[in-house]
Scaffold this active site. Structure first.
Site: not given
Ligand code: XUL
Ligand code: CO
Length: 443
Positions: A106, A109, A237, A276, A344
């Site tokens: 990101h 980040d 996502e 997710h 992730d």
């Protein structure tokens, strides 16, 4: 890089080598041999592993009950941009030593947020220049970039779905810059995870307007990519909940419906995250199959949840059975194209040593590599595929083919059943036989 590589941040750890399944060395690969050639391509090229900057280089182990526990030696100094550069040197040393060809980030980040948007943009420019040098020196590439549109309090009511157009405008400016940064670093994809694009209560929410705003935002992103010549793949996502109670990109199926409703389906594929999928009440394989069925399988956020917990635990996945099934689906779909397997995943709060960062990624990479090889074996053997083909073979000819080609009707089929076919015979689905067959490949 020469200089910064000489000053190692992981003095006790050498480049992780492949030692084979019999190795007892916890800092060696047992299944991931990056240079092994399979079907004319190295395993490194097949698997396209990527390291998530946010977890591995910004995560400190904080949770709602206590602060961070993970203290890294490279996090020192007073100037935030210098700290960010130093951290990035450590990150690239890690990517190199763990033999991952890609990373993902990101905007916030990699570079600190400034007091104004202009200052944040200048910070990002400086770090992007640094990343460019490190990428050149190491050969490590950017799998994808994205913008953090959820941490700063300004986004507490969402970004593109914020009821305040001012916040929408700010988010647009931030994504514009993040797309430029991703392009400058040769990013192969750009991800949209709808951080707080959802709602907490319908009492204060105009759902229809918020979804239309999200679509307008994504259309602007498509237009801007064209304008700057960004050729990377756009990825949505999905995630059903957390941080908001209901997220608009709930799962792949609702993502497809959303993209088609707003005429965006040609420009997007999906970045599917295991945890997710399970939060949405699906298996990892289910989400892969739903995306693959419409040619929208893009990339994978490789992690796992905990079946006993109802939130996104982002753990490293070592479940070979789950991953093998996912790999079978991915291979059947023709692979991930410009996507890859991005870890992730984060260390547990009590895993505080730098060695833990290596153990975690070694475990994840080995599990995926083993799953890939097992999936190749399953596909080459062909028994599972043949079973499924046979199960649907009544659609291969005659009236079954007419159904698939839409060349028959209720009236025709009624006549057929009354005059010729009669009552269908019972046909077993043989689930237990198939579960046993799958186990013969795994053990
Ligand atoms: C959050 C999540 C994000 C995205 C990128 O659950 O998965 O880190 O991958 O924004
Ligand atoms: Co993710």
């Amino acid at each position: 890089m020469e200089g910064s590589m000489a000053k190692t941040h992981f003095p006790k750890i050498k480049t992780v080598a492949y030692e084979g399944p019999g190795s007892g060395n916890p800092l060696a690969f047992k299944h991931y041999n990056p240079e092994e050639i399979i079907g004319g391509k190295t395993l490194k090229e097949h698997l396209r592993f990527s390291i998530a900057y946010w977890h591995s280089f910004r995560g400190v182990g904080a949770d709602p009950f206590g602060p961070g526990t993970i203290v890294r030696p490279w996090e020192k100094g007073t100037d935030p941009v210098s700290i960010a550069k130093n951290r990035m040197d450590a990150a690239f040393e890690f990517f190199t030593k763990i033999q991952a060809p890609f990373y993902a980030f990101h905007d916030r980040d990699i570079a600190p947020e400034g007091r104004t948007l202009a200052e944040s943009n200048r910070n990002l420019d400086k770090i992007v220049a640094h990343a460019k040098q490190l990428q050149k020196a190491t050969g490590i590439k950017l799998l994808w970039g994205t913008a953090n549109l959820f941490s700063n309090p300004r986004y507490m009511n969402g970004a593109a779905t914020n009821p305040d157009a001012h916040v929408f405008a700010y988010a647009a400016a931030q994504v514009k810059k993040a797309m430029e940064a991703t392009k400058a670093l040769g990013g192969e994809n750009y991800v949209f995870w709808g951080g707080r694009e959802g709602y907490e209560t319908l009492l204060n929410t105009d759902l229809k307007r918020e979804q239309a705003h999200l679509a307008a935002f994504l259309h602007m992103a498509v237009d801007y990519a064209k304008e700057i010549g960004f050729k990377g793949q756009f990825l949505i996502e999905p995630k059903p909940k957390e941080p908001t109670k209901h997220q608009y990109d709930f799962d792949v199926a609702s993502g497809i419906a959303f993209l088609r409703t707003f005429g965006l389906e040609k420009h997007f594929k999906f970045n599917i995250e295991t945890n997710h999928a399970t939060l949405a009440g699906h298996t990892f394989s289910h989400e892969i199959e739903v995306a693959a069925a419409v040619g929208m399988l893009g990339s994978i956020d490789a992690n796992s949840g905990d079946m006993l917990l109802g939130w996104d635990t982002d753990q490293f996945n070592t479940d070979v059975k789950e991953l093998t099934l996912a790999m079978v689906s991915i291979l059947r779909a023709g692979g991930l194209g410009s996507g890859g397997f991005n870890f992730d995943a984060k260390l547990r709060r009590a895993s505080t040593d730098v060695e833990d960062l290596f153990y975690a990624h070694i475990g994840g990479m080995d599990a995926y590599a083993l799953a890939f090889k097992l999936a190749l074996k399953i596909r080459a053997d062909g028994k599972l595929e043949k079973f499924v083909q046979d199960r649907y073979s009544s659609y291969d000819g005659d009236y079954g083919a007419a159904i698939e080609k839409k060349k028959t009707s209720f009236k025709d089929l009624e006549k057929l059943v009354l005059k010729k076919l009669g009552e269908p015979k019972s046909r077993s689905g043989h689930q237990e036989y198939l579960e046993n067959l799958l186990n013969t490949y795994l053990h």
